[in-house]
Design a protein around this motif. Sequence first.
Motif, short mmCIF file in Angstrom:
data_model
loop_
_atom_site.label_atom_id
_atom_site.label_comp_id
_atom_site.label_asym_id
_atom_site.label_seq_id
_atom_site.Cartn_x
_atom_site.Cartn_y
_atom_site.Cartn_z
N LYS A 51 43.00 49.22 45.84
CA LYS A 51 41.78 48.44 45.59
C LYS A 51 41.86 47.71 44.26
O LYS A 51 41.42 46.57 44.12
CB LYS A 51 40.55 49.34 45.62
CG LYS A 51 39.24 48.61 45.34
CD LYS A 51 38.06 49.52 45.52
CE LYS A 51 36.75 48.79 45.18
NZ LYS A 51 36.54 48.66 43.72
N GLN A 52 42.43 48.37 43.24
CA GLN A 52 42.57 47.71 41.96
C GLN A 52 43.55 46.53 42.04
O GLN A 52 43.38 45.51 41.37
CB GLN A 52 43.03 48.72 40.90
CG GLN A 52 41.97 49.74 40.53
CD GLN A 52 40.68 49.07 40.04
OE1 GLN A 52 40.73 48.20 39.17
NE2 GLN A 52 39.56 49.45 40.61
N PHE A 53 44.59 46.68 42.84
CA PHE A 53 45.53 45.58 43.09
C PHE A 53 44.77 44.40 43.70
O PHE A 53 44.92 43.24 43.29
CB PHE A 53 46.64 46.08 43.99
CG PHE A 53 47.86 45.20 44.07
CD1 PHE A 53 48.00 44.04 43.32
CD2 PHE A 53 48.91 45.55 44.92
CE1 PHE A 53 49.13 43.25 43.40
CE2 PHE A 53 50.05 44.76 45.02
CZ PHE A 53 50.15 43.61 44.26
N PHE A 54 43.95 44.69 44.71
CA PHE A 54 43.16 43.65 45.34
C PHE A 54 42.13 43.07 44.37
O PHE A 54 41.81 41.87 44.44
CB PHE A 54 42.47 44.18 46.61
CG PHE A 54 43.33 44.10 47.83
CD1 PHE A 54 43.22 43.05 48.72
CD2 PHE A 54 44.27 45.09 48.11
CE1 PHE A 54 44.01 42.96 49.85
CE2 PHE A 54 45.07 45.02 49.23
CZ PHE A 54 44.95 43.96 50.11
N GLN A 55 41.61 43.90 43.47
CA GLN A 55 40.69 43.39 42.46
C GLN A 55 41.39 42.34 41.58
O GLN A 55 40.82 41.29 41.27
CB GLN A 55 40.18 44.54 41.58
CG GLN A 55 39.30 44.10 40.41
CD GLN A 55 37.96 43.57 40.88
OE1 GLN A 55 37.07 44.35 41.20
NE2 GLN A 55 37.80 42.26 40.90
N ALA A 56 42.61 42.63 41.20
CA ALA A 56 43.38 41.67 40.41
C ALA A 56 43.61 40.38 41.20
O ALA A 56 43.46 39.27 40.67
CB ALA A 56 44.71 42.28 39.99
N GLY A 57 43.93 40.53 42.49
CA GLY A 57 44.19 39.36 43.32
C GLY A 57 42.95 38.51 43.52
O GLY A 57 43.01 37.27 43.43
N ILE A 58 41.82 39.14 43.76
CA ILE A 58 40.60 38.37 44.03
C ILE A 58 40.08 37.71 42.76
O ILE A 58 39.42 36.68 42.79
CB ILE A 58 39.53 39.27 44.68
CG1 ILE A 58 38.51 38.42 45.43
CG2 ILE A 58 38.82 40.15 43.67
CD1 ILE A 58 37.54 39.23 46.27
N THR A 59 40.38 38.31 41.60
CA THR A 59 39.99 37.70 40.33
C THR A 59 40.78 36.43 40.06
O THR A 59 40.23 35.41 39.62
CB THR A 59 40.19 38.70 39.18
OG1 THR A 59 39.36 39.85 39.41
CG2 THR A 59 39.82 38.09 37.84
N LYS A 60 42.08 36.47 40.34
CA LYS A 60 42.94 35.31 40.06
C LYS A 60 42.93 34.28 41.20
O LYS A 60 43.02 33.08 40.94
CB LYS A 60 44.38 35.78 39.82
CG LYS A 60 44.58 36.51 38.50
CD LYS A 60 46.03 36.91 38.30
CE LYS A 60 46.95 35.70 38.11
NZ LYS A 60 46.70 34.97 36.86
#
Length: 341
Positions: free
Chosen positions: A307-316
């Motif tokens: 989920k944190q990986f996806f958080q980084a992706g959705i932020t960028k």
Amino acid sequence: MHGKRRRFDGLRTARPGNAEGLACHSGSGADTGNRSALNKGTTMKNIGIIGLGNMGMGMAKNLTAKGFDVAGFDMNGEALESLARLGGKKCKDAAAVGAVSEVVFVMVVNAAQSTVVITGKNGLLETMKPGSIIVVTATIGSAAVKKLAAQAGERHVTVIDCPVSGGQKGAEAGALTLMASGRREDFDRCADVFAAIARNVNFVGAEVGQGQIVKACMQGLVGCIYSGMFEAMMLGVKAGVSAEVLFSVIGTSVANTPLFQGAIPAVMDRRFKGTGSNIVNTYKDLTITLALAEECGTPMMTTGTAKQFFQAGITKFPDEDNQCLIKVLEDIVGIEVKRGA
């Protein structure tokens, strides 16, 4: 979500009113008229779809091809015109769909939108007849669908909790996987309808909400698979093996999955938009998964990291698809995973 614009599947954020006319209109412009009271002993033929995005439009295509009368609503006027070209009826709002449908699929993106189209002004419950069925195919979480089922029950309308898997390709091919829960007799009444859109139709339990639980478990695993395969590809390319070789070997090994087969060619071709797997939806699903895990006191360490990986992706990359995650790693490592590199 973190100040970024969300892209919804089906129900857009534009103002209502794109659908012209009094209620529902077919591609030929004919008014559908009023339907007689439902007869539980007859085959369901009048089907509605709320949300004509990547998933809903594919479902509509297969239902019309199988001879069902399909009425639909979406805030996107172009989607309504596409439905009309398929032979479906475009409606001005959810209530207009409910008025002419025995079964209505709700294929929007989240609980808030599901609530609006079912219980809100000009929603389905304003017009659906007693004995009709709402099939919530959106991934919205167990608590949300239970609440909607209770509200629908007050109007003698049944809710089947029925998340789906298969993505845009599965919807277009009529090859979705369904995970349905609710009253078995209502599930059985929808058998022909489900067969028109799905290859794998699963009845997972008699309690509304169990379908959402199954989907939450599955999406936790999906997040972990995405994270692992992008890390593996990044490591191999950085260490000097071509992306094509890695794809060929892993793609014929025990580690191969449909997710791998779909995402890695898109990465190598640098296609990060329009592949039918927007990162917003997967991030939302992982949020639901981890909320359920917290409620149940079940540790999900790997899913939490995903989920944190996806958080980084959705932020960028908030408007891109799931494979944009690899660009987060590429920015760190300093190389690209692509063909011929």
